[in-house]
Scaffold this motif. Sequence first.
Motif: not given
Length: 131
Positions: A21-28, A36-41
């Motif tokens: 869910y956080l990965f989905h939210l991080a794209k917005d 982009k690095l937050v999504r990698l973490v």
Amino acid sequence: MILQLTPFAIIYLVTIAIGLYLFHLAKDIPFTPGRKLVRLVIVGTIILNGMYVLQLLVIDPGVFLISILIGIMGIYMIISALLLFALSYTGREQYVNPRAFVLLMVPPLLILSAVATNQYFSLFVTGQLYL
């Protein structure tokens, strides 16, 4: 292969769902340093938790070893992404690119592969010394 049920696996499955869910939210997230690095973490955390769930649910030495190795790769991914996140957040964007990430991942993965194949090639430990 033997399956076992443990309540801790449910907790880690919930953390995987939260991570997705956080990965989905991080794209917005609007363009900010390290977006982009937050999504990698988050991906590294999902991999680590997923492999831990596999270790808890499946009793098989081969699956256990493979899940540990993939989980450690998730840890390496988190560490490399956090270092690049710090560089990005402090204004050193010129050092943050996929090539830098791959270069940060190569040495730990070489060591991990040497440890994983030690029984065949003795690249990491050649013997034991007891004092």
